[in-house]
Design an enzyme around this catalytic site. Structure first.
Site, PDB file in Angstrom:
ATOM      1  N   ARG A 163       0.857  -1.191   0.000  1.00 35.03           N
ATOM      2  CA  ARG A 163       0.000   0.000   0.000  1.00 35.03           C
ATOM      3  C   ARG A 163       0.891   1.239   0.000  1.00 35.03           C
ATOM      4  O   ARG A 163       1.425   1.638   1.041  1.00 35.03           O
ATOM      5  CB  ARG A 163      -0.916  -0.004   1.229  1.00 35.03           C
ATOM      6  CG  ARG A 163      -2.011   1.064   1.175  1.00 35.03           C
ATOM      7  CD  ARG A 163      -3.030   0.835   2.277  1.00 35.03           C
ATOM      8  NE  ARG A 163      -4.189   1.691   2.103  1.00 35.03           N
ATOM      9  CZ  ARG A 163      -4.569   2.638   2.972  1.00 35.03           C
ATOM     10  NH1 ARG A 163      -3.858   2.870   4.054  1.00 35.03           N
ATOM     11  NH2 ARG A 163      -5.644   3.362   2.742  1.00 35.03           N
ATOM     12  N   ASP A 448      -3.913   4.145  14.409  1.00 34.78           N
ATOM     13  CA  ASP A 448      -2.908   4.563  13.441  1.00 34.78           C
ATOM     14  C   ASP A 448      -3.231   5.956  12.913  1.00 34.78           C
ATOM     15  O   ASP A 448      -4.079   6.669  13.473  1.00 34.78           O
ATOM     16  CB  ASP A 448      -2.788   3.544  12.313  1.00 34.78           C
ATOM     17  CG  ASP A 448      -4.075   3.388  11.496  1.00 34.78           C
ATOM     18  OD1 ASP A 448      -4.987   4.230  11.643  1.00 34.78           O
ATOM     19  OD2 ASP A 448      -4.172   2.430  10.707  1.00 34.78           O
TER      20      ASP A 448
END
Length: 526
Positions: A163, A448
């Site tokens: 990613r 996150d």
């Protein structure tokens, strides 16, 4: 490993220079040939990227002034044409019932190999603080995994998916003519150059998960990058595959068009609930009817999130693409801290995974290895021996533009507890991010950068619409900051507080916290 030969189709542009000459510690990653490959991608696509980002800003301004968002009339023919389909599932991406996502470090790679997951997504976006060290070590890890030096080897372990960072970010350590190289092209280019041949030799391929795509034109840009990269490396067209995470509101209105643009490279679409909620605020800052309640009160069963999920499954399956859920990809419990809390959290995640499997998803993403068995069991019960359920085209689903924006049907107003939770999450995530940690544990949950983004968007929205008094937010911010600083004197709470104030407490909402914070605090402090 032999250096890949590059096609001569594109004239060699200037090689990027490394800021401060800091090539030596990472000369195995930043080889002259690898930098030349990144330079070719940059020369071919940097201008188009800039033009698309300008179009993003223009469209955002129109929507912020009250413009309507609907399915695009100009692309109705793509949606109406039932004949086209994406490429068949690629090797290693046929069965995707569990996908573990995490930072691209060796510890996480080893955990993924031992977890039993079908796919491991190495996340440079939300799970990684983009320090130069983290990015370079991340690419070393990907190469080690591809060479079989971490885990059982690329043919036996979970399928590797990368990613990269989004189009809006740059890698300021790599500069061409005084201009930083787009971070997306750095992440994609280095991985392809070092690992594409290794992955194809193992019977798989270089696979990607594309973040924060806004529309089909941005998907077209990705597709053109793939075509050129394959040409330069001598790879067969369609070797690269990509899954697009539908985490922006505008992308939810162009899912078919996004698949169409990527069709020979498309691997599917995935949901991200937290990203979508953040996008709601960023896209429609003026709309009070889209006011979000406390984060804890917004579940995957919220009508507008369920509408997007069902439309995604219908869109993917009618085109032969995988639909990937997100049962536990954000703010997941860290198992082992409290037995009763663990059991309750596992029950919620199990229920979410079961709902996704019943809705037609082909798999789901998790962010913690301990959740892989829970989600795998939920999908095993529906899939059995089948690798997916692409045959479920969900023709019963009919979603309107209003359905995708029906936030008003999610009841609840922000509470003081919700404000304090948002402040605490944002401060802890930002402190960790500034110290180079992409993920932190807060109140037994793994958070996150995506968690920080949602928290700061909610705070801004609540303040902007006067739902929460500014004086109360500032008081709670001071209380949270003081408590955190006292508990960890070595932290960067003051900087984290400054980032949060700049990103959430101003009159205008910045597009993201990462761009300013990266330049102000990460660059040059390594």
């Amino acid at each position: 490993m032999a250096t890949p030969a590059l096609s001569g189709r594109v004239d060699a542009p200037r090689t990027p220079s490394v800021l401060g000459g800091r090539t030596t510690p990472y000369d195995d990653v930043l080889t002259p040939a690898a930098l030349a490959f990144v330079a070719r991608l940059d020369a071919a696509f940097a201008d188009r990227r800039s033009a698309l980002l300008a179009e993003r800003r223009h469209r955002a301004a129109l929507l912020a002034r009250g413009g309507a968002l609907d399915f695009v009339p100009a692309t109705s023919a793509v949606r109406a044409d039932r004949s086209w389909r994406v490429a068949p599932p690629a090797p290693g991406l046929t069965d995707r019932r569990t996908e573990l996502t995490g930072p691209p470090d060796r510890a996480t790679a080893a955990e993924a190999a031992a977890s039993g997951t079908r796919v491991w997504t190495a996340d440079f976006t939300d799970a990684t603080a983009p320090t130069w060290h983290n990015v370079m070590e991340g690419h070393r890890t990907l190469r080690a995994v591809s060479e079989g030096r971490v885990g059982p080897g690329p043919a036996a372990g979970p399928t590797l998916v990368v990613r990269p960072r989004g189009w809006h970010l740059t890698e300021r350590h790599l500069v061409v003519d005084g201009r930083p190289v787009p971070a997306s092209l750095v992440d994609l280019g280095l991985h392809l150059f070092h690992c594409a041949r290794l992955q194809t030799a193992a019977g798989r391929g270089p696979y990607f998960s594309l973040p924060q795509v806004e529309n089909h034109l941005e998907a077209r840009l990705w597709n053109d990058v793939f075509v050129l990269a394959q040409d330069l490396l001598g790879l067969e067209r369609g070797t690269i595959r990509a899954t697009v995470t539908v985490e922006t509101v505008t992308a939810a209105f162009e899912m078919e068009e996004i698949l169409y643009e990527l069709r020979e490279h498309a691997a599917g679409l995935a949901v991200d609930h937290a990203g979508y909620l953040s996008s709601v605020v960023r896209t429609f800052p003026h709309r009070r009817d889209l006011l979000l309640p406390d984060r804890a009160k917004i579940t995957a069963t919220a009508p507008f999130l369920r509408a997007r999920a069902e439309l995604l499954v219908r869109t993917c399956h009618r085109r032969g693409a995988h639909a990937i859920g997100g049962a536990a990809v954000r703010a997941v419990p860290v198992l082992g801290h409290d037995r009763q809390a663990d059991e309750a959290a596992l029950a919620r995640i199990r229920l979410d995974a079961e709902r996704e499997a019943e809705a037609g998803f082909d798999g789901t993403r998790v962010a913690c290895p301990g959740l892989v068995p829970v989600c795998r069991t939920a999908f095993d019960a529906v899939l059995g021996d089948r690798p997916h359920q692409l045959e479920r085209t969900r023709e019963d689903v009919h979603v309107t533009a209003a359905d995708l924006l029906a936030v008003h049907r999610t009841s609840g107003r922000p509470t003081e507890q919700g404000v304090r939770a948002a402040l605490g999450t944002a401060l802890r995530c930002l402190d960790g991010w500034l110290r180079g940690d992409g993920r932190v544990v807060h109140q037994g949950r793994l958070e996150d950068a995506g968690s920080a983004e949602l928290a700061r968007c909610q705070l801004w929205q609540w303040l902007h619409h006067g739902t929460v008094p500014r004086a109360r937010v500032l008081r709670l911010l001071d209380e949270e900051s003081s408590a955190l600083a006292a508990g960890d004197p070595g932290s960067r709470w003051a900087d984290a507080r400054d980032v949060l104030v700049r990103a959430a407490l101003q009159d205008e909402l910045p597009a993201s916290f990462t761009t300013d914070a990266y330049t102000r605090y990460l660059l040059g402090r390594e």
